[in-house]
Design a protein around this motif. Structure first.
Motif, PDB file in Angstrom:
ATOM      1  N   ALA A   1       9.394  -4.304  -5.138  1.00  0.00           N
ATOM      2  CA  ALA A   1       9.818  -4.069  -6.034  1.00  0.00           C
ATOM      3  C   ALA A   1       9.510  -3.095  -7.024  1.00  0.00           C
ATOM      4  CB  ALA A   1      11.379  -3.546  -6.925  1.00  0.00           C
ATOM      5  N   ALA A   2       7.734  -3.806  -7.273  1.00  0.00           N
ATOM      6  CA  ALA A   2       6.946  -3.476  -8.245  1.00  0.00           C
ATOM      7  C   ALA A   2       6.211  -4.079  -8.210  1.00  0.00           C
ATOM      8  CB  ALA A   2       7.318  -3.577  -9.759  1.00  0.00           C
ATOM      9  N   ARG A   3       4.505  -3.677  -7.980  1.00  0.00           N
ATOM     10  CA  ARG A   3       3.161  -4.341  -7.149  1.00  0.00           C
ATOM     11  C   ARG A   3       2.203  -3.729  -8.827  1.00  0.00           C
ATOM     12  NH1 ARG A   3      -0.770  -2.300  -3.378  1.00  0.00           N
ATOM     13  NH2 ARG A   3      -2.569  -3.273  -5.402  1.00  0.00           N
ATOM     14  N   MET A   4       1.602  -5.292  -8.775  1.00  0.00           N
ATOM     15  CA  MET A   4       0.454  -5.312  -9.546  1.00  0.00           C
ATOM     16  C   MET A   4      -0.762  -6.024  -9.161  1.00  0.00           C
ATOM     17  SD  MET A   4       0.186  -6.479 -14.047  1.00  0.00           S
ATOM     18  CE  MET A   4       1.010  -5.926 -14.107  1.00  0.00           C
ATOM     19  N   MET A   5      -2.285  -5.038  -9.470  1.00  0.00           N
ATOM     20  CA  MET A   5      -3.682  -6.323  -9.285  1.00  0.00           C
ATOM     21  C   MET A   5      -4.195  -6.407 -10.563  1.00  0.00           C
ATOM     22  SD  MET A   5      -5.544  -3.748  -6.354  1.00  0.00           S
ATOM     23  CE  MET A   5      -6.758  -4.950  -6.039  1.00  0.00           C
ATOM     24  N   VAL A   6      -4.631  -8.365 -10.319  1.00  0.00           N
ATOM     25  CA  VAL A   6      -5.671  -8.693 -12.093  1.00  0.00           C
ATOM     26  C   VAL A   6      -6.729  -8.947 -10.676  1.00  0.00           C
ATOM     27  CG1 VAL A   6      -5.268 -10.491 -12.942  1.00  0.00           C
ATOM     28  CG2 VAL A   6      -3.297  -9.385 -12.289  1.00  0.00           C
TER      29      VAL A   6
ATOM     30  N   GLY B   1      -9.914  -9.710 -17.069  1.00  0.00           N
ATOM     31  CA  GLY B   1      -9.167  -9.724 -15.357  1.00  0.00           C
ATOM     32  C   GLY B   1      -9.126  -8.101 -15.829  1.00  0.00           C
ATOM     33  N   GLY B   2      -9.051  -7.570 -14.540  1.00  0.00           N
ATOM     34  CA  GLY B   2      -8.936  -6.418 -14.678  1.00  0.00           C
ATOM     35  C   GLY B   2      -7.346  -5.517 -14.111  1.00  0.00           C
ATOM     36  N   ILE B   3      -6.561  -5.034 -14.988  1.00  0.00           N
ATOM     37  CA  ILE B   3      -5.689  -4.608 -14.945  1.00  0.00           C
ATOM     38  C   ILE B   3      -5.518  -3.505 -14.219  1.00  0.00           C
ATOM     39  CG2 ILE B   3      -2.975  -4.527 -15.303  1.00  0.00           C
ATOM     40  CD1 ILE B   3      -3.810  -7.325 -15.887  1.00  0.00           C
ATOM     41  N   ALA B   4      -4.820  -3.696 -12.319  1.00  0.00           N
ATOM     42  CA  ALA B   4      -4.970  -2.355 -11.957  1.00  0.00           C
ATOM     43  C   ALA B   4      -3.643  -2.168 -10.644  1.00  0.00           C
ATOM     44  CB  ALA B   4      -6.107  -2.179 -10.876  1.00  0.00           C
ATOM     45  N   SER B   5      -3.494  -0.973 -10.320  1.00  0.00           N
ATOM     46  CA  SER B   5      -2.341  -0.563  -9.242  1.00  0.00           C
ATOM     47  C   SER B   5      -0.872  -0.365  -9.736  1.00  0.00           C
ATOM     48  CB  SER B   5      -3.206  -1.248  -8.137  1.00  0.00           C
ATOM     49  OG  SER B   5      -4.226  -0.419  -7.915  1.00  0.00           O
ATOM     50  N   VAL B   6      -0.608  -0.670 -11.467  1.00  0.00           N
ATOM     51  CA  VAL B   6       0.682  -1.134 -11.690  1.00  0.00           C
ATOM     52  C   VAL B   6       1.441   0.421 -10.965  1.00  0.00           C
ATOM     53  CG1 VAL B   6       1.914  -1.562 -13.391  1.00  0.00           C
ATOM     54  CG2 VAL B   6      -0.393  -2.375 -13.413  1.00  0.00           C
ATOM     55  N   ALA B   7       2.106  -0.509 -10.208  1.00  0.00           N
ATOM     56  CA  ALA B   7       3.337   0.564  -9.757  1.00  0.00           C
ATOM     57  C   ALA B   7       5.326   0.005  -8.773  1.00  0.00           C
ATOM     58  CB  ALA B   7       3.255   1.030  -8.039  1.00  0.00           C
TER      59      ALA B   7
ATOM     60  N   GLY C   1      12.677  -3.641 -16.063  1.00  0.00           N
ATOM     61  CA  GLY C   1      11.359  -5.035 -16.599  1.00  0.00           C
ATOM     62  C   GLY C   1      10.788  -5.134 -16.280  1.00  0.00           C
ATOM     63  N   LEU C   2      10.063  -4.859 -14.959  1.00  0.00           N
ATOM     64  CA  LEU C   2       9.767  -5.618 -13.802  1.00  0.00           C
ATOM     65  C   LEU C   2       7.909  -5.546 -13.504  1.00  0.00           C
ATOM     66  CD1 LEU C   2      11.345  -4.027 -10.535  1.00  0.00           C
ATOM     67  CD2 LEU C   2      11.793  -6.506 -11.780  1.00  0.00           C
ATOM     68  N   VAL C   3       7.545  -3.696 -14.959  1.00  0.00           N
ATOM     69  CA  VAL C   3       6.769  -4.027 -14.977  1.00  0.00           C
ATOM     70  C   VAL C   3       5.817  -5.052 -16.273  1.00  0.00           C
ATOM     71  CG1 VAL C   3       4.519  -2.685 -15.672  1.00  0.00           C
ATOM     72  CG2 VAL C   3       6.295  -1.872 -14.328  1.00  0.00           C
ATOM     73  N   ALA C   4       7.212  -5.276 -17.449  1.00  0.00           N
ATOM     74  CA  ALA C   4       6.960  -6.291 -17.531  1.00  0.00           C
ATOM     75  C   ALA C   4       6.854  -7.415 -17.840  1.00  0.00           C
ATOM     76  CB  ALA C   4       7.923  -6.071 -19.292  1.00  0.00           C
TER      77      ALA C   4
ATOM     78  N   LEU D   1       0.896  -1.262  -0.213  1.00  0.00           N
ATOM     79  CA  LEU D   1       0.254  -0.492   0.469  1.00  0.00           C
ATOM     80  C   LEU D   1       0.960   1.151  -0.346  1.00  0.00           C
ATOM     81  CD1 LEU D   1      -3.038   1.242  -0.293  1.00  0.00           C
ATOM     82  CD2 LEU D   1      -2.934   0.913   2.689  1.00  0.00           C
ATOM     83  N   SER D   2       1.952   1.079   0.889  1.00  0.00           N
ATOM     84  CA  SER D   2       3.084   2.560   0.737  1.00  0.00           C
ATOM     85  C   SER D   2       3.043   2.984  -0.578  1.00  0.00           C
ATOM     86  CB  SER D   2       3.776   2.597   1.834  1.00  0.00           C
ATOM     87  OG  SER D   2       3.171   2.393   3.152  1.00  0.00           O
ATOM     88  N   LEU D   3       3.772   1.373  -0.669  1.00  0.00           N
ATOM     89  CA  LEU D   3       4.207   1.745  -2.991  1.00  0.00           C
ATOM     90  C   LEU D   3       2.881   2.004  -3.882  1.00  0.00           C
ATOM     91  CD1 LEU D   3       6.054   1.690  -5.417  1.00  0.00           C
ATOM     92  CD2 LEU D   3       5.280  -1.001  -5.453  1.00  0.00           C
ATOM     93  N   SER D   4       1.893   2.309  -3.719  1.00  0.00           N
ATOM     94  CA  SER D   4       1.131   2.449  -4.002  1.00  0.00           C
ATOM     95  C   SER D   4       0.244   4.325  -3.442  1.00  0.00           C
ATOM     96  CB  SER D   4      -0.117   2.091  -4.017  1.00  0.00           C
ATOM     97  OG  SER D   4       0.168   0.607  -5.022  1.00  0.00           O
ATOM     98  N   GLU D   5       0.466   4.441  -2.660  1.00  0.00           N
ATOM     99  CA  GLU D   5       0.775   5.816  -2.283  1.00  0.00           C
ATOM    100  C   GLU D   5       1.083   6.766  -2.733  1.00  0.00           C
ATOM    101  OE1 GLU D   5      -1.474   6.320   2.158  1.00  0.00           O
ATOM    102  OE2 GLU D   5       0.637   5.076   2.040  1.00  0.00           O
TER     103      GLU D   5
END
Length: 402
Positions: free
Chosen positions: A56-61, A76-82, A91-94, A18-22
């Protein structure tokens, strides 16, 4: 940087996530909102990329459902990519996106949607724009001037069953809307959009429209205006206009084909069309098997079969040739072909594109003829004509956000 590990984020690391998203979205949750987020945590939706054991990185599905050509699809909804800044461009998000494609396929989520921070970035991974939103700003003096209708307007409070029954009848008319459930209404609509609901009942006492709105600082912000027929539309706009002593203007969003300005005495209102969400086909073979193709008009079609070649750099299971056949009864059948057969295109009209182009075409956001014109489709004109005939027309729309 060592090779990242992609895995589900355990609940005990939620505050770190959550801290990463904020940080990434430049927000700070109030203590109550933070507690609500913790209570709503679903571990199966939260994925992290770990470097040397650190998040280091996060994502919601998200596990959602959508309407496409009148059918309900798992999505599948991709959300909160950070990503923390020190790990960006690594290349973490990839990696998270490729993992998400695999997970969504395993979960039977044939489609995926996301709201892009940058359209060009997600195009590289196969997502493509599928819908736009039209935004209005209407001075009070220019609101529709309508007589009282035969029905009545009632404020039902947060009656999810009532509102969702109206919304569902509306949403199924479009491509790309969500099929909402009770939780979505409570956590995404009522919790995030403060306001009141008003439902229009016709003369037979049938609910056929609603408006969910807020009046604040002399602005009427319409979160949603849903009308199933012209009477409900007129009744709800009359209701909004009756707020004239309290407001200076009305703001709202609508489908991009909305024609409200034409109904106004003075149509010179502020309006803006903005590209909104992107979509992607996750499992192409399953998608084509389920897709409700339109039956062509028999003799007008010059061919009854085409070969479709699709490329997908990030989901190898979609790299394939498909036979699309019109049967004698007018139904359309698709079949994944062995590479050896798909390479033989001499006798059958063929067409080729990448997964992003195919997605926007099948969503009916862009038509085959336009995609051919801008060289996103390649192949035989006979195949193009057949695609135009069998892909139904339907307006895209998404009134939600995630």
């Amino acid at each position: 940087m060592n090779e990242p590990e992609i895995r589900l984020i355990p609940k005990e690391q939620y505050l770190e996530s959550l801290s990463l998203s904020e940080f990434a979205f430049q927000m700070e949750l109030a203590p109550q909102a933070r507690e609500e987020k913790i209570a709503q945590w679903k571990e199966e939706e939260h994925w992290g990329a770990y470097v040397d054991g650190r998040l280091a990185a996060r994502m919601m599905v998200l596990g959602l459902h959508t309407w496409l050509h009148g059918k309900r699809w798992a999505m599948g909804g991709i959300a909160s990519v950070a990503t923390w800044p020190e790990y960006r461009r690594g290349g973490l998000v990839a990696g998270l996106l490729r993992n998400a494609l695999r997970v969504m396929r395993e979960n039977g989520q044939t489609l995926s949607y996301l709201h892009p921070f940058q359209f060009a970035f997600y195009r590289k991974f196969g997502w493509e724009t599928y819908t736009e939103t039209k935004k209005y700003e209407i001075p009070t003096a220019l609101l529709p001037k309508l007589p009282a209708q035969a029905g009545r307007v009632i404020r039902p409070g947060e009656d999810v069953e009532l509102l969702n029954s109206i919304y569902r009848s509306f949403a199924v008319r479009y491509n790309g809307t969500l099929d909402r459930d009770d939780v979505w209404w409570k956590q995404r609509i009522f919790a995030n959009k403060k306001g009141q609901a008003a439902v229009y009942y016709d003369a037979a006492n049938a609910p056929c429209g609603y408006v969910y709105y807020q009046v604040k600082e002399r602005v009427c912000q319409i979160h949603e205006l849903v009308a199933l027929n012209r009477e409900a539309q007129k009744g709800l706009w009359r209701f909004i206009a009756d707020h004239d002593s309290m407001i200076d203007k009305v703001t709202l969003s609508a489908p991009s084909d909305d024609r409200l300005p034409f109904l106004l005495e003075n149509p010179r209102i502020k309006q803006e069309i903005m590209p909104y969400f992107m979509a992607r086909i996750v499992d192409l073979e399953r998608f084509l098997q389920l897709f409700p193709f339109a039956a062509p008009e028999g003799q007008k079609q010059r061919q009854s079969e085409i070969q479709l070649h699709v490329t997908d750099e990030h989901a190898e299971w979609n790299n394939a040739w498909f036979a699309v056949r019109i049967e004698s009864d007018g139904s359309v059948r698709t079949e994944k072909m062995p590479d050896s057969e798909g390479a033989n295109i001499a006798s059958t009209p063929s067409i080729a594109c990448d997964i992003a182009t195919l997605t926007t075409m099948m969503m009916s956001y862009q038509r085959p003829a336009f995609l051919w014109e801008i060289e996103r489709l390649r192949g035989d004109e006979a195949a193009l004509d057949l695609l135009e005939a069998i892909i139904p027309h339907r307006q895209t729309y998404l009134p939600d956000f995630f």
